[in-house]
Design an enzyme around this catalytic site. Sequence first.
Site, mmCIF file in Angstrom:
data_model
loop_
_atom_site.group_PDB
_atom_site.id
_atom_site.type_symbol
_atom_site.label_atom_id
_atom_site.label_comp_id
_atom_site.label_asym_id
_atom_site.label_seq_id
_atom_site.Cartn_x
_atom_site.Cartn_y
_atom_site.Cartn_z
ATOM 1 N N HIS A 21 0.059 8.306 9.221
ATOM 2 C CA HIS A 21 -1.057 7.990 8.318
ATOM 3 C C HIS A 21 -2.187 7.364 9.143
ATOM 4 O O HIS A 21 -1.935 6.514 10.013
ATOM 5 C CB HIS A 21 -0.580 7.004 7.245
ATOM 6 C CG HIS A 21 -1.514 6.877 6.083
ATOM 7 N ND1 HIS A 21 -2.726 6.210 6.183
ATOM 8 C CD2 HIS A 21 -1.437 7.317 4.809
ATOM 9 C CE1 HIS A 21 -3.342 6.255 5.007
ATOM 10 N NE2 HIS A 21 -2.585 6.931 4.164
ATOM 11 N N SER A 52 0.821 -1.206 0.000
ATOM 12 C CA SER A 52 0.000 0.000 0.000
ATOM 13 C C SER A 52 0.857 1.259 0.000
ATOM 14 O O SER A 52 1.919 1.299 0.632
ATOM 15 C CB SER A 52 -0.849 -0.039 1.271
ATOM 16 O OG SER A 52 -1.656 1.093 1.335
HETATM 17 P P1 NAP Z 1 -7.824 -8.568 1.242
HETATM 18 O O1 NAP Z 1 -9.080 -8.785 0.450
HETATM 19 O O2 NAP Z 1 -7.957 -7.972 2.614
HETATM 20 O O3 NAP Z 1 -7.051 -9.961 1.321
HETATM 21 C C1 NAP Z 1 -6.107 -10.265 2.289
HETATM 22 C C2 NAP Z 1 -5.832 -11.747 2.174
HETATM 23 O O4 NAP Z 1 -4.841 -12.133 3.130
HETATM 24 C C3 NAP Z 1 -7.069 -12.630 2.459
HETATM 25 O O5 NAP Z 1 -7.141 -13.633 1.480
HETATM 26 C C4 NAP Z 1 -6.750 -13.237 3.819
HETATM 27 O O6 NAP Z 1 -7.326 -14.505 4.018
HETATM 28 C C5 NAP Z 1 -5.240 -13.377 3.688
HETATM 29 N N1 NAP Z 1 -4.601 -13.608 4.975
HETATM 30 C C6 NAP Z 1 -4.545 -12.769 6.049
HETATM 31 N N2 NAP Z 1 -3.873 -13.354 7.051
HETATM 32 C C7 NAP Z 1 -3.507 -14.597 6.602
HETATM 33 C C8 NAP Z 1 -2.801 -15.682 7.176
HETATM 34 N N3 NAP Z 1 -2.323 -15.621 8.439
HETATM 35 N N4 NAP Z 1 -2.585 -16.800 6.433
HETATM 36 C C9 NAP Z 1 -3.054 -16.885 5.167
HETATM 37 N N5 NAP Z 1 -3.752 -15.890 4.564
HETATM 38 C C10 NAP Z 1 -3.971 -14.759 5.280
HETATM 39 O O7 NAP Z 1 -6.804 -7.708 0.383
HETATM 40 P P2 NAP Z 1 -7.093 -6.562 -0.699
HETATM 41 O O8 NAP Z 1 -8.092 -5.593 -0.178
HETATM 42 O O9 NAP Z 1 -7.303 -7.185 -2.017
HETATM 43 O O10 NAP Z 1 -5.690 -5.795 -0.666
HETATM 44 C C11 NAP Z 1 -4.526 -6.357 -1.262
HETATM 45 C C12 NAP Z 1 -3.310 -5.594 -0.774
HETATM 46 O O11 NAP Z 1 -3.417 -4.223 -1.189
HETATM 47 C C13 NAP Z 1 -3.143 -5.556 0.738
HETATM 48 O O12 NAP Z 1 -1.782 -5.582 1.069
HETATM 49 C C14 NAP Z 1 -3.722 -4.213 1.114
HETATM 50 O O13 NAP Z 1 -3.216 -3.710 2.323
HETATM 51 C C15 NAP Z 1 -3.261 -3.390 -0.058
HETATM 52 N N6 NAP Z 1 -4.014 -2.143 -0.272
HETATM 53 C C16 NAP Z 1 -5.331 -2.027 0.045
HETATM 54 C C17 NAP Z 1 -5.999 -0.828 -0.201
HETATM 55 C C18 NAP Z 1 -7.460 -0.683 0.037
HETATM 56 O O14 NAP Z 1 -8.026 0.338 -0.416
HETATM 57 N N7 NAP Z 1 -8.111 -1.620 0.679
HETATM 58 C C19 NAP Z 1 -5.312 0.247 -0.744
HETATM 59 C C20 NAP Z 1 -3.974 0.095 -1.091
HETATM 60 C C21 NAP Z 1 -3.334 -1.124 -0.868
HETATM 61 P P3 NAP Z 1 -8.924 -14.679 4.274
HETATM 62 O O15 NAP Z 1 -9.537 -14.547 2.916
HETATM 63 O O16 NAP Z 1 -9.021 -16.040 4.840
HETATM 64 O O17 NAP Z 1 -9.318 -13.579 5.226
#
Ligand code: NAP
Length: 255
Positions: A137, A129
């Site tokens: 932040h 991110s």
């Molecule tokens: P997300 O939907 O929150 O997915 C996170 C994944 O990590 C899920 O599949 C979760 O499993 C898995 N996970 C977490 N802990 C785990 C563990 N201990 N073992 C195995 N799997 C685990 O992610 P996203 O929203 O697509 O975001 C992708 C990336 O972009 C992240 O790094 C996020 O911080 C970053 N990002 C997000 C935003 C935003 O606007 N949200 C903005 C910029 C960047 P489960 O499915 O089982 O929960």
Amino acid sequence: MQKILVTGATGRTGSLVLTKLRQHSDQFISFGFARNEAKVKDIFGTTKGFYLGDITDPETLKPALKDCDALIILTSAVPIIKNLPKEGEKPTFDFAEGGMPEEVDFLGQKYQIDLAKEAGVKHIILVGSMGGTNENHFLNSIGNGNILIWKRKAEQYLIDSGINYTIIRAGGLLDKTGGIRELLVGKHDNFLINPPNGLPTSIPRNDVAEVVLQALIADNAKNKAFDLISKPEDDSTAIITKDFKALFAQTTSGL
Ligand code: NAP
């Protein structure tokens, strides 16, 4: 044929990446890694092509990384809403036990990087991110997790590992159509500090997934770290990004 492992494959971006890779089965044999079997079945209809495990449990990661050419890290700590806010109140968040950003976004990523190195993986793509240069932040205050600080430490750890890396720091993620926008790359949170022409600093998850796929293909995406946003789809100045080599040519090495 390259073996690719996508962790966080039940996540909103991870599932798009795995689906996209599977559309290129002539180039890649792609596997997902996830902790929730029911969620895998729900999204993909089957657990075929999946390793079930937890990134904080190295024993479950090892078999998944065997003979793997590239690892795509899309795991992230997932905040849980703590209260149902009344009108005018802000929601508060927590993380599950064992699911704090230090444990998932730093130690979990570190385990993946260490085991990938041990297994001879040649390239790691880490999706994170923007915002990590700013300790204040607001995302760092969520559940007292300092999520962006731990994510940035993991990025540095990956760079120091000596494995070829591509670090993609996305702007705010949108669940919108991909492939119809101009993508912009930056560095050091410049888009947040000084948004070009006041642009929103966001990008569709689908476009992030495409950049991940293209980073596997283009040699000039290796050993690069960059911020990534898109122009809005109705932006009259936009030229839809199709040449990803040219996009990666604008990116640089180091944090
Ligand atoms: P997300 O939907 O929150 O997915 C996170 C994944 O990590 C899920 O599949 C979760 O499993 C898995 N996970 C977490 N802990 C785990 C563990 N201990 N073992 C195995 N799997 C685990 O992610 P996203 O929203 O697509 O975001 C992708 C990336 O972009 C992240 O790094 C996020 O911080 C970053 N990002 C997000 C935003 C935003 O606007 N949200 C903005 C910029 C960047 P489960 O499915 O089982 O929960």
